[in-house]
Design an enzyme around this catalytic site. Structure first.
Site, PDB file in Angstrom:
ATOM      1  N   ARG A  21       0.829  -1.203   0.000  1.00  0.00           N
ATOM      2  CA  ARG A  21       0.000   0.000   0.000  1.00  0.00           C
ATOM      3  C   ARG A  21       0.865   1.255   0.000  1.00  0.00           C
ATOM      4  O   ARG A  21       1.840   1.337   0.739  1.00  0.00           O
ATOM      5  CB  ARG A  21      -0.886   0.037   1.245  1.00  0.00           C
ATOM      6  N   LYS A 156     -15.205 -19.237  20.972  1.00  0.00           N
ATOM      7  CA  LYS A 156     -15.801 -18.491  19.863  1.00  0.00           C
ATOM      8  C   LYS A 156     -16.276 -19.445  18.777  1.00  0.00           C
ATOM      9  O   LYS A 156     -15.737 -20.526  18.579  1.00  0.00           O
ATOM     10  CB  LYS A 156     -14.816 -17.481  19.297  1.00  0.00           C
ATOM     11  N   SER A 189     -19.012  -3.130   5.122  1.00  0.00           N
ATOM     12  CA  SER A 189     -18.570  -1.986   4.320  1.00  0.00           C
ATOM     13  C   SER A 189     -17.958  -2.362   2.988  1.00  0.00           C
ATOM     14  O   SER A 189     -17.867  -1.520   2.096  1.00  0.00           O
ATOM     15  CB  SER A 189     -17.577  -1.158   5.124  1.00  0.00           C
ATOM     16  N   HIS A 217     -20.874   1.813   9.704  1.00  0.00           N
ATOM     17  CA  HIS A 217     -21.157   2.335   8.357  1.00  0.00           C
ATOM     18  C   HIS A 217     -22.630   2.704   8.191  1.00  0.00           C
ATOM     19  O   HIS A 217     -23.118   2.806   7.066  1.00  0.00           O
ATOM     20  CB  HIS A 217     -20.706   1.332   7.289  1.00  0.00           C
ATOM     21  N   LYS A 248     -16.856   8.762  10.655  1.00  0.00           N
ATOM     22  CA  LYS A 248     -17.306   8.596   9.275  1.00  0.00           C
ATOM     23  C   LYS A 248     -18.442   9.592   8.984  1.00  0.00           C
ATOM     24  O   LYS A 248     -18.166  10.756   8.732  1.00  0.00           O
ATOM     25  CB  LYS A 248     -17.690   7.143   9.016  1.00  0.00           C
ATOM     26  N   THR A 278      -5.532   8.144  27.116  1.00  0.00           N
ATOM     27  CA  THR A 278      -5.991   9.523  27.234  1.00  0.00           C
ATOM     28  C   THR A 278      -7.325   9.677  26.518  1.00  0.00           C
ATOM     29  O   THR A 278      -7.520   9.127  25.439  1.00  0.00           O
ATOM     30  CB  THR A 278      -4.949  10.482  26.615  1.00  0.00           C
ATOM     31  N   THR A 363      -8.249  -7.113   3.023  1.00  0.00           N
ATOM     32  CA  THR A 363      -9.481  -6.369   3.308  1.00  0.00           C
ATOM     33  C   THR A 363     -10.665  -7.029   2.605  1.00  0.00           C
ATOM     34  O   THR A 363     -11.779  -7.050   3.130  1.00  0.00           O
ATOM     35  CB  THR A 363      -9.311  -4.897   2.893  1.00  0.00           C
TER      36      THR A 363
END
Lengths: 407, 407
Positions: A21, A156, A189, A217, A248, A278, A363
């Site tokens: 990327r 899970k 998404s 989204h 978004k 923080t 992705t």
């Protein structure tokens, strides 16, 4: 041990697969979204139109948001100065949490520095609260949910994407007395498809499971007050924990969960990812609160958003391009090869000043590499014409197939 | 499954141990730090002085920082609009990363939304880059490092806090060919003690290990340009990865690592906590860059900070209070019981308008519960007098021991 050689190996794997990327350095211009300036690597600049941003409604340049941020900066300074427990809770954080609890019709909300950490921290903390918890997770859940599920140390089960029958099988196979939670999304998404929210809530009721939904989204964009798909479908009260983002559609930064007061109290007390970091700067909280408040009534902006998405999909379909259309605002065009996708994206940027990022593995699954467009109310007819013409030309130029994928 | 009862159980455990945390809702006033307004739960307000913030140098109200933030808001809007890879890289992020790389004398730096996620994401990603990695982690490392180490899936060894002999034993016991990294801090924030940086770097050289240091409580405050304790001690070049925050001494928000270009490139390519999250708002990046730039030359502020800490420690010691003093800027006063600590903190706030948070287990070991003061250049003599007098009165009132702990 040659650490440098190992780093080369790791990076070369990405180069070889065509999925290394490169950051595209852009600067959006307030009041002029979606237009921006691209700073090329050689130091020159080029005007571009951003077609892949997640500021879905253009709220990042809304006067109400910016005014609230300027005011908070002037009143209280830059950072919060501490974690939420140690001097980092301010009236800005409290107001935003109240705004979000109201949005989702829940007793409380809890802010995190991002929706990523909200997912990760919440999902990894639930087993501390409910010993023996089994988590049922949709196969296409976002990376942040996967991280939270992976390291929660509990059991899970991964159910096939949106496959309610498979989920039922898994639920039925487990001890009825075991505490359970089902984690899924309202809009995925990458394809823009919707989760079967009602069916999953029905199963949760049947098996006594908690429900956890990621509306990242969807918040701001769906439902009469922008609370998301659950609100649109009248299901909000059936979800135990709703996760959302302020980065978004709300155009600022940060993430949150909305849930019962007790649930939020327990998460804030036990989640290291909440306790030891923080808090958001007051100006960020102020801007986000202004945005949430504004979008509770700005239905016009939501309508325009959906209309823009419909028009773009119609026009790209008209050209015979393989787009995925599940009726949401996300417009993916499948290219199906990482190198072609990158080449298309580069040509769009260089030749047409259109910025759309290639989306590659991991992705999305290999073979489904794509360009993903995010039309918004601030993309005008001129921008849309330029985009559609560019896609038409480049599709021909690259001799790519024009075949409609399943919608 | 009665989820609500389980939540009650989890919350009651905290109440019973006296370590249930209550948010104190404050609002700092720009230009008037460390003064703030406390919004009491009953809706009334009281002026307070913040003595437990992490805005160590008062940079959160510095005009250079605020001006940069206002400018960026006006120029480019509120949020970044995307992840770093998808439309969320801007000239503000690049400038800040360049500023940080320069600060630490490294080839590159990589921004995260917090130092928490920088630690967690980096430490959990290293084993993907160096298969078979063994991580050696100081027993008192921060929660974010522990999270990163825990879920990295690699082997881990915990060495006793600051115990170089123990670390050597552990290193010597492992396969010499295995890739290794030693993770530790320059200043441990709860006691304010320093890590044995040089000795650990020597061991790393001897055993061919990478070094990873958390300088979160040091950046901005130590070293001639504020790069931290490693800079002060001339050791910066011996650390492979330096972690820092923009939310404490720099007064804004965000975290980072500084390292070789190749290391940063690999982390940004493989860490989900970097890839899948919206980047910092441009205004935050702009403010942080202004702060880092400013503190590269403002030695006077650093000197004043150290002087204030010295004075406070001297005065509290003069009263015979059990403070811990390792020569850093952090001033812990040991109370040794969670209920007493909370009561002291409440009385300080109610009766004296002094805000100092109680620090309890698990942040510190049981029996060492404490008040932790963070004096700064913006705390004047009047504020210090009030604090010292209040501590004197309350210590007598509560009949607590006056006995010096080891420094």
């Amino acid at each position: 041990m040659d650490f440098s050689a190992k780093l080369d190996e790791a990076l070369n794997r990405l180069h070889e697969e065509g999925r290394y990327r490169t950051f595209i350095d852009i600067e959006r211009e307030k009041g002029n979204f979606p237009h921006a300036v691209w700073n090329r690597p050689d130091g020159t600049q080029q005007p571009v139109t951003v077609w892949c941003g997640n500021d879905y409604l253009g709220m990042g340049q809304h006067p109400a948001v910016l005014e609230a941020m300027h005011e908070a900066l002037d009143a209280t300074g830059a950072g919060s100065g501490g974690t939420r427990n140690i001097s980092g809770t301010t009236v800005y954080h409290k107001r935003l949490e109240a705004e979000l609890a109201d949005l989702h019709g829940k007793e409380a909300a809890l802010l995190f520095t991002s929706a990523y950490i909200a997912n990760d921290a919440t999902l990894s903390t639930l087993p501390k609260l409910f010993p023996g918890l089994i988590i049922y997770s949709d196969a296409l859940n976002h990376a942040s949910m996967i991280e939270g599920v992976r390291r929660n140390g509990g059991d899970k089960r991964i159910f096939r994407h949106n496959d309610v029958d498979h989920l039922r099988e898994l639920l039925a196979a487990d001890d009825p007395a075991a505490p359970k939670v089902i984690a899924f999304e309202s809009i995925y998404s990458m394809d823009g498809d919707f989760g079967p929210i009602k069916a999953i809530c029905d199963l949760a009721d049947e098996f006594g499971a908690l429900t956890y939904i990621d509306e990242v989204h969807a918040v701001g964009m769906y439902g009469p007050r922008g609370a998301g798909v659950c609100e649109r479908d009248g299901l909000m009260h059936r979800l135990d924990i709703i996760n959302g983002t302020l980065a978004k559609a709300y155009g600022v930064m940060g993430g949150y969960i909305a849930a019962s007061a007790k649930m939020c109290d327990a998460i804030r007390s036990y989640a290291p990812g909440f306790i030891f970091t923080t808090s958001l700067p007051p100006a960020i909280a102020a801007g986000a609160a202004a945005s949430v408040r504004h979008l509770k009534t700005d239905q016009e902006r939501r309508d325009l958003h959906q209309q823009q998405a419909k028009i773009l999909k119609l026009r790209l379909k008209g050209l015979g391009l393989p787009i995925i259309d599940h009726g949401s605002h996300i417009v993916p065009v499948i290219v199906g090869d990482p190198v072609h996708t990158k080449a298309l994206s580069d040509m769009m940027l260089d030749e047409f000043g259109i910025y759309v990022q290639p989306i590659n593995f991991p992705t999305v699954p290999r073979g489904t590499e794509r360009l993903r467009f995010t039309p918004s109310p601030v993309h005008g007819p001129r921008e849309m014409d330029t985009l559609v013409n560019a896609m038409d030309q480049l599709w021909s130029h690259c001799a790519l197939n024009r075949a409609e994928l399943a919608g």
